[in-house]
Design an enzyme around this catalytic site. Sequence first.
Site, PDB file in Angstrom:
ATOM      1  N   SER A 199      -3.562  -0.095   4.608  1.00 36.28           N
ATOM      2  CA  SER A 199      -3.781   1.245   4.065  1.00 36.28           C
ATOM      3  C   SER A 199      -3.194   2.329   4.972  1.00 36.28           C
ATOM      4  O   SER A 199      -3.064   2.157   6.183  1.00 36.28           O
ATOM      5  CB  SER A 199      -5.279   1.517   3.900  1.00 36.28           C
ATOM      6  OG  SER A 199      -5.865   0.571   3.038  1.00 36.28           O
TER       7      SER A 199
HETATM    8  N1  SAH Z   1      -8.448  -3.121   4.400  1.00 33.79           N
HETATM    9  C1  SAH Z   1      -7.060  -3.572   4.477  1.00 33.79           C
HETATM   10  C2  SAH Z   1      -6.221  -3.105   3.308  1.00 33.79           C
HETATM   11  C3  SAH Z   1      -6.395  -4.015   2.244  1.00 33.79           C
HETATM   12  S1  SAH Z   1      -5.353  -4.020   0.814  1.00 33.79           S
HETATM   13  C4  SAH Z   1      -6.393  -3.164   5.753  1.00 33.79           C
HETATM   14  O1  SAH Z   1      -6.965  -2.388   6.515  1.00 33.79           O
HETATM   15  O2  SAH Z   1      -5.292  -3.644   6.015  1.00 33.79           O
HETATM   16  C5  SAH Z   1      -6.569  -4.806  -0.257  1.00 33.79           C
HETATM   17  C6  SAH Z   1      -6.907  -6.231   0.122  1.00 33.79           C
HETATM   18  O3  SAH Z   1      -7.938  -6.641  -0.785  1.00 33.79           O
HETATM   19  C7  SAH Z   1      -5.775  -7.220  -0.061  1.00 33.79           C
HETATM   20  O4  SAH Z   1      -5.592  -7.953   1.115  1.00 33.79           O
HETATM   21  C8  SAH Z   1      -6.247  -8.118  -1.202  1.00 33.79           C
HETATM   22  O5  SAH Z   1      -5.810  -9.463  -1.100  1.00 33.79           O
HETATM   23  C9  SAH Z   1      -7.759  -8.005  -1.054  1.00 33.79           C
HETATM   24  N2  SAH Z   1      -8.516  -8.340  -2.259  1.00 33.79           N
HETATM   25  C10 SAH Z   1      -8.226  -8.084  -3.573  1.00 33.79           C
HETATM   26  N3  SAH Z   1      -9.186  -8.560  -4.382  1.00 33.79           N
HETATM   27  C11 SAH Z   1     -10.134  -9.123  -3.570  1.00 33.79           C
HETATM   28  C12 SAH Z   1     -11.373  -9.804  -3.808  1.00 33.79           C
HETATM   29  N4  SAH Z   1     -11.854 -10.037  -5.038  1.00 33.79           N
HETATM   30  N5  SAH Z   1     -12.078 -10.250  -2.735  1.00 33.79           N
HETATM   31  C13 SAH Z   1     -11.622 -10.064  -1.453  1.00 33.79           C
HETATM   32  N6  SAH Z   1     -10.445  -9.438  -1.178  1.00 33.79           N
HETATM   33  C14 SAH Z   1      -9.714  -8.986  -2.214  1.00 33.79           C
END
Ligand code: SAH
Length: 215
Positions: free
Chosen positions: A66
Site C-alpha cells: 500500500s
Molecule cells: N497490507 C499489505 C497490502 C496488502 S494488498 C502491505 O502492507 O503490503 C492486499 C493483500 O490482501 C494481498 O496480499 C492479498 O493477497 C490479500 N488478500 C486478499 N483476499 C484475502 C483474504 N480473503 N484473506 C487474506 N488475505 C487476502
Amino acid sequence: MEYIDNYRHKGLRRELVEAVRDKGIEDQEVLDALNHVPRHLFVDNVFDRRIYDDTAFPIEKGQTISQPFTVAYQTHLLQVEKGHKVLEIGTGSGYQAAVLAEMGARVFTVERQKRLYQKTKELLPEIGYSTIKCFYGDGYKGLPAFSPFNRIIVTAAVYDVPGALFQQLKVGGQMVVPIGGDFSQKMARITRVADDDFDQETFEEFRFVPMLSGK
Ligand code: SAH
C-alpha cells in the site's frame, strides 16, 4: 541475504514522512512509526530507488504494498494503543503489519496467497519484527482461535464486511476497512458498542485490491 538500512534510506524516509504530513496526517505516533520502518526491505530491489516515493508498488502475485499515505491513514483511524491485539487481513509485503508493531500492537496477520505468506513470514523476524504472527488462511474467516481482538484492519476491499470479523471484535473494539466496488472504496471505521450493536463512520475514498475468498 544482508539487510542494509543506510543514511540514504533514512534520509529518504524522513522526506516521505514530511510528504505524508503535508497530505494531512498529523498523528505523530503514526509518523514516527513510518519513520522507523525500513520500507525498502519489503520490496524487491528494483524499486529501491523509488520506494520512498508516496506511492503503491506491485509485489508478487498481482498484489501491492500500500501507499504510505494510505497506511498512515488507516493506522491513524485505527487508534492503536500499546499492547492491543490487532488482526490484519491481507499481510502482503508485511509493511502495514510492521507499522502496527512499531505502534506497540501485538499483530496477528492473515494472507491467502501462500507464496506471499511464506516470503513475509520469513522476512519479518530477519528485519527485527519477530513478534508479528503470520497465518496462511482466508481472512473471511478471521482468526477465531485468537479472537477477540481490540482492533481489526482490513487491507483489501470488501463489498460486505465478513460476519466473522464483526464477531471477532471485542466490545469497545474498532475495525477499519475499505468498503465498496473494484474501482473505489470508502474507508469505514466500525465500532462494536455492545455485543450486538455496531456503529459505522465513513471517511475518504481509496482504491485497494479486492479481498478474495478461499485460499
Ligand atoms: N497490507 C499489505 C497490502 C496488502 S494488498 C502491505 O502492507 O503490503 C492486499 C493483500 O490482501 C494481498 O496480499 C492479498 O493477497 C490479500 N488478500 C486478499 N483476499 C484475502 C483474504 N480473503 N484473506 C487474506 N488475505 C487476502
